[in-house]
Write a protein that holds these residues in place. Structure first.
Motif, PDB file in Angstrom:
ATOM      1  N   GLN A  78       1.262   6.641  -6.663  1.00  0.00           N
ATOM      2  CA  GLN A  78       0.090   7.463  -6.963  1.00  0.00           C
ATOM      3  C   GLN A  78       0.445   8.949  -6.844  1.00  0.00           C
ATOM      4  OE1 GLN A  78      -3.181   7.136  -4.225  1.00  0.00           O
ATOM      5  NE2 GLN A  78      -4.654   6.897  -5.872  1.00  0.00           N
ATOM      6  N   ARG A  85       0.856   4.070  -2.835  1.00  0.00           N
ATOM      7  CA  ARG A  85       0.541   5.479  -2.593  1.00  0.00           C
ATOM      8  C   ARG A  85       1.664   6.381  -3.114  1.00  0.00           C
ATOM      9  NH1 ARG A  85      -0.686   6.067   3.217  1.00  0.00           N
ATOM     10  NH2 ARG A  85      -1.237   3.897   2.999  1.00  0.00           N
ATOM     11  N   ASP A 117       0.499  11.684   2.481  1.00  0.00           N
ATOM     12  CA  ASP A 117       0.491  10.669   3.525  1.00  0.00           C
ATOM     13  C   ASP A 117      -0.015  11.339   4.803  1.00  0.00           C
ATOM     14  OD1 ASP A 117       0.776   8.257   4.594  1.00  0.00           O
ATOM     15  OD2 ASP A 117       2.968   8.207   4.576  1.00  0.00           O
ATOM     16  N   ASN A 140       0.821  -1.214   0.000  1.00  0.00           N
ATOM     17  CA  ASN A 140       0.000   0.000   0.000  1.00  0.00           C
ATOM     18  C   ASN A 140       0.848   1.254   0.000  1.00  0.00           C
ATOM     19  OD1 ASN A 140      -2.394  -1.211  -0.157  1.00  0.00           O
ATOM     20  ND2 ASN A 140      -3.150  -0.549   1.837  1.00  0.00           N
ATOM     21  N   ARG A 141       1.936   1.224   0.801  1.00  0.00           N
ATOM     22  CA  ARG A 141       2.808   2.391   0.851  1.00  0.00           C
ATOM     23  C   ARG A 141       3.416   2.670  -0.513  1.00  0.00           C
ATOM     24  NH1 ARG A 141       4.088   1.662   6.184  1.00  0.00           N
ATOM     25  NH2 ARG A 141       5.469  -0.067   5.749  1.00  0.00           N
ATOM     26  N   THR A 155      -3.344  12.761  -2.266  1.00  0.00           N
ATOM     27  CA  THR A 155      -2.170  11.928  -2.497  1.00  0.00           C
ATOM     28  C   THR A 155      -1.158  12.026  -1.364  1.00  0.00           C
ATOM     29  OG1 THR A 155      -1.202  13.729  -3.762  1.00  0.00           O
ATOM     30  CG2 THR A 155      -2.362  12.024  -4.997  1.00  0.00           C
TER      31      THR A 155
END
Lengths: 589, 448
Positions: free
Chosen positions: A334, A331, B78, A327-328, B76
């Motif tokens: 992305q 992301r 974190d 997932n990291r 997008t």
């Protein structure tokens, strides 16, 4: 055994029963058409596979009527149902999941569920059997797979619907919590979606497994043209016993079935229900919980605990870790704008291709209908009318005795405690087992199968109504009944203003389930092999059975289409409006 | 100036309607959250508080505008935030420990490290010894502690809270609030900023360094100010009550300057709810209006809304719809946070039930367009009935589906009370009341 959800607390219970959910939705007509086309295509596909089948009848397996062979037969039957159930569970979860999250597929998939629930599964029996026999190298394995697939098709739809509707009713804030804490799809599934759907799945599993016994009886032994399929199992044992008029063997067989049903309840369902208690969304810990010593044993066993610690825990840990890492990375990509969607032309191309294949197969299936001449059409229509009448007479008869009885039981807690377990066993007892005995009795008394089949339908379906009426009567608040007593309502007034409106929603649920069951039962009830002769009466079910016996696929197809159409039409025109009325006007909340 | 953590730039939320106009929930709003402050977001129901919170956390995407997390688009980025929910949103099938551990598991942390952190935070919020319990075995207050523990275990930079104390009883809420404040002030938790959505004015004044008050129709910022009071704050202190009173004034006063109207991409102006056809009916019951008027009359016909709320132990979400309704019907006037009863209002409060209905009827027909239209439509029809659908479709143009239903529900409620019309719930039709009487009379005759 079929339990009512959480001690007759039916408010959530009715929500969890999948049949009930179907009526909450409605779809545009073309979706139904699409589903119908898909079904036709599937039918045609099966027929095409059958064409490749060129096996000769192998030495047949002989069913032994010795009581000593019963344990092994029982084992085979249980394994069959178990495998079919596992298959159903996995499929139901997958289907429900995709239907809930794929916006494009959703409406089509749900329309398909609605219709598949209404289609008489038993008319797929010959097709499925032949296809499976063709697909698998040894004949026995093919028949075995055919039986499993058939039981599966009888079990899966309500479970799929249940899981779908759970996903759709996920509490919003729980979903947001899993989003804000960055749950992966994997974690979301195991910690949110599956637990939330568990209760509905458990109740529907019980109904499905009870239904599985029904189909097992039909598909362990049947004739198709000159081919005779049989599998070692309780169903074939009982049918053989009935054909041989061997009363002791029949009694042994029935006792075995009852023993298995009770054992399943004690060893499987009770622990499962006790365990699923923790998945209830409720604010306070409930007072009346089902206890299960077996669950206690499983949860407190050191050996099992150690096994879990050394296998399951590390495995799940490594999965969680890998998923989090992936997932990291995703992301990061992305954020960098490196994630690409599948190109549109590819998706559209695949869709067009699929549509063309379905359309081709569906029209080919319909073209088969041209081989039928007019007289046969007329016969099918006459049969449809006869079966329609029979189904409704059986519903009426069932309602006539179950409503007063159910209300009496529901209003009397002491009586309810005694009767409830009996009703539960009766409801999950596979009625087809008793068919031969009842037919024999009726024939001796001089009755024909025309009347006899009504009795058989009644036998299979009345329990659903009784069940629901009891629940409904229990749900009527006692102060409403006290008001009726206080103002000295007449008996008629009591029924008219308190009891009938009070049980209405439950009654409808019961009737819907019973009606579906009765249509399905007609296939085995109107056509019967007994002691080397064939008994039959005019009816759609008889035509389906006879067509599969003689291998007349075009008639089988026509009769199946007619039956499915009738069931779906009745559902839409009669049951759904009634259901809506039950949901609005007669809701006790 | 400090670096902002979250910055919302002209974010708005609307629902597009099939027709040209759209239903605006929140008008373009700028907002930023900087380190070191507790921000309270106050507003009446329907002002889009929760929606705004969800946009700021990245849970829900704005219809237009952009939210930045450390100057990076939030979709997008974190993001390291947590939410404490009003309903707690605990997983009932996980134990307290598993609930708190779940967010760490999502990050792929080692079991030993997870255990250490979870136990530490459970200790901090006072849940020692409860780790093996299931949420449903706990009281509401304890459950919300689990909610806090789960939110804090990830050491969020911003802690969001969506009415975290409103499901709890008064004492438990008070206790939990002061513990939270203590954690924050002693820097026991590494959280940089707290953003709390509430409809409790005192709670906001008690906790916040900065208060943002939202107005509704559509949601917009009415005022955004800093609270300079020192901690611990005393509810009885004059500065405190003055501030509370001020917020009441802001909330009850009509907007001095209406927020500017947004434009659709085609350059067409979005219709403003207040200039629209129908006024928005406040969801109050006639009984509640009568009760409020009697209370105001008891207080010599004029009182502070703040004092009224206090007397009734009502929160603004409960009181404001009633005040609005009384105002709409001309029974009450509100100026500067003071409610004053009008002569009609006084008569209404003093009359017996039949006269009350009559007064309500007159006031409703005079002041409420929807009711007036329903009555006229019934009169115009030869069969003296009108389908609900007709009005549903008209309201639909202006309100969201949910709000349309609530508007109709309120209208039916008022109309039935005032005997303006009756409503046949099974056929979903408005009927003239006389007609209904007539029907029941004729059927009674038949029975005789």
């Amino acid at each position: 055994m079929i339990h009512l959800p959480s001690g007759f607390n039916y408010t959530r219970g009715r929500e969890t029963l999948a049949r009930a959910q179907v009526f909450k939705r409605s779809w545009p007509f073309f979706l139904d058409l699409a589903v119908a086309a898909l079904c036709l295509a599937a039918f045609y596909g099966v027929l095409q596979i059958v064409k490749f089948w060129t096996g000769k009848a192998e030495p047949e397996f002989v069913v032994s009527l010795k009581p000593s062979s019963l344990p092994l037969y029982a084992f085979y039957s249980v394994v069959r149902i178990g495998l079919a159930y596992l298959l159903s569970l996995v499929f139901a979860i997958g289907y429900g999941y995709i239907a809930a999250y794929n916006k494009r597929a959703e409406s089509l998939m749900i329309a398909a569920l609605d219709i598949l629930q209404s289609i008489p599964v038993l008319s797929f029996l010959p097709g499925v059997m032949l296809a499976m026999v063709a697909l698998f190298p040894t004949r026995q394995l093919g028949v075995e797979m055919g039986a499993i697939v058939l039981i599966f098709t009888g079990q899966v739809w309500n479970m799929a619907f249940s899981f779908y509707s759970s996903l759709k009713s996920l509490p919003r804030e729980l979903g947001e919590a899993s989003n804000i804490y960055g749950f992966s799809t994997w974690q979301r599934f195991w910690q949110l979606e599956l637990p939330f759907g568990t209760i509905g799945l458990v109740w529907n599993s019980m109904i499905s497994v009870a239904g599985g016994w029904f189909f097992l009886m039909a598909c362990e032994m049947f004739v198709l043209g000159d081919r005779d399929f049989r599998l070692p199992g309780l169903g074939s044992y009982l049918q053989t016993a009935a054909s041989a008029d061997n009363i002791p063997a029949m009694i042994y067989g029935i006792l075995t079935v009852i023993a298995i049903i009770v054992a399943t309840d004690q060893l499987v369902w009770r622990p499962v229900i006790a365990w699923s208690d923790k998945f209830k969304i409720e604010q306070t810990a409930g007072a009346d919980r089902i206890n299960s010593p077996i669950l206690h044993f499983i949860q407190h066993s050191n050996a099992l605990g150690a096994i879990k610690r050394h296998t399951f825990v590390p495995l799940s840990e490594s999965i969680y870790k890998r998923v989090a890492e992936r997932n990291r990375e995703y992301r990061a990509r992305q954020a960098a704008g490196q994630v690409k969607d599948t190109p549109v032309w590819l998706r559209v191309g695949v869709l067009i291709l699929l549509g063309a294949v379905v359309l081709y197969a569906a029209t080919s299936a319909l073209l088969k209908l041209r081989e039928i001449h007019q007289g046969q059409y007329l016969l099918v229509l006459e049969g449809a009318g006869a079966t329609f009448l029979r189904v409704n007479v059986s519903l009426l008869l069932a309602a006539l005795w179950t409503i007063p009885a159910g209300v009496a039981i529901g209003f009397n807690p002491k009586l309810a405690r005694i009767v409830q377990p009996i009703v539960q066993v009766a409801a999950s007892f596979p009625a087809p087992i008793l068919f031969p005995i009842i037919i024999l009795g009726l024939l001796r008394m001089g009755g024909g199968l025309g009347i006899g089949s009504i009795v058989l339908m009644l036998l299979g379906t009345q329990w659903y109504i009784l069940f629901n009426v009891i629940a409904g009567a229990m749900a009527i608040p006692s102060d409403l009944r006290e008001v009726a007593t206080l103002f000295q309502f007449t008996r008629w007034q009591r029924w008219q203003t308190v009891i009938l409106p009070g049980i209405f929603p439950y009654l409808i649920t019961g009737l819907v389930t019973a009606s579906g069951g009765a249509w399905n039962a007609s296939i085995i009830a109107e056509y019967f092999h007994l002691k080397g002769q064939t008994l039959q009466t005019l009816g759609l079910g008889a035509q389906i059975s006879a067509a599969s016996d003689k291998g007349l696929f075009q008639i089988l197809l026509l009769a199946t289409i007619v039956m499915a159409l009738m069931v779906v039409t009745v559902n839409r025109l009669v049951w759904r409006p009634l259901y809506r009325l039950a949901e609005t006007k007669y809701k006790l909340s | 100036m400090q670096t902002t953590i979250i910055r919302a730039e002209r974010v708005e939320k609307y629902y597009a309607q099939p027709s040209e106009n759209r239903i605006q929930v929140i008008s373009p709003t700028d907002l930023s959250i900087v380190p070191g402050e507790i921000v309270a977001l106050l507003g009446p129901s329907g002002s889009g508080k929760s929606t705004l919170l969800r946009m700021l956390t990245g849970l829900s995407a704005p219809s237009a505008g952009q939210v930045y997390w450390h100057e990076q688009p939030i979709a997008t980025a974190d993001v390291n935030v947590s939410i404490v929910f009003q309903s707690f949103a605990l997983f009932p099938w996980l134990t307290v420990f598993e609930n708190v551990e779940a967010p760490l598991k999502a990050r792929g942390m080692e079991p030993a490290e997870r255990r250490k952190r979870a136990m530490k935070i459970l200790d901090t919020v006072g849940l020692d010894g409860f780790q093996a319990a299931y949420p449903k075995e706990l009281s509401g207050g304890m459950r919300q502690r689990v909610g806090f523990a789960r939110a804090l275990v990830v050491e969020p930079e911003v802690l969001f809270m969506d009415e975290p104390f409103s499901a709890l009883d008064v004492l438990t809420a008070e206790n939990l609030r002061s513990e939270l404040l203590e954690l924050w002030q002693k820097k026991t938790i590494p959280t940089q900023a707290i953003f709390i959505v509430t409809h409790n004015i005192e709670e906001a004044v008690l906790l916040a360094d900065r208060i943002i008050v939202l107005g509704r129709n559509p949601g917009h910022v009415r005022t955004d100010f800093r609270v300079a009071l020192v901690h611990p704050r005393d509810r009885k202190a004059t500065a405190f009550t003055q501030l509370v009173d001020y917020i009441y004034k802001v909330l009850t006063q009509p907007d001095a300057q209406p927020p500017e109207l947004p434009q659709t991409p085609t350059g067409k102006r979005v219709r403003d709810q207040r200039q629209m056809h129908y006024q928005m009916l406040p969801h109050a019951r006639p009984g509640g209006i009568a009760g409020l008027l009697e209370l105001v009359l008891d207080h010599n016909g004029k009182d502070d809304i703040y004092r009224l709320a206090d007397d009734l132990a009502f929160e603004i979400d409960d009181l404001l719809p009633i005040v609005d309704a009384a105002q709409l019907l001309g029974f009450l006037t509100v100026t500067e946070g003071d409610a004053a009863i009008t002569p009609t209002g006084a008569e209404y409060a003093n009359s017996e039930i039949l006269r009350q209905k009559e007064l309500f009827r007159t006031a409703a027909v005079e002041n409420v367009l929807l009711l007036r239209q329903i009555v006229r439509a019934i009169e115009a029809k030869s069969d003296r009935t009108v389908a609900e659908e007709f009005f549903h479709d008209m309201l639909d143009e202006q309100f969201s589906e949910e709000e349309t239903l609530r508007q109709l529900e309120t209208a039916i409620n008022w109309g039935r009370y005032a005997e303006l019309f009756d409503f046949d719930a099974s056929r979903r039709r408005f009927i003239q009341p006389e007609k209904l009487h007539h029907d029941s009379e004729s059927s009674a005759e038949v029975i005789e």
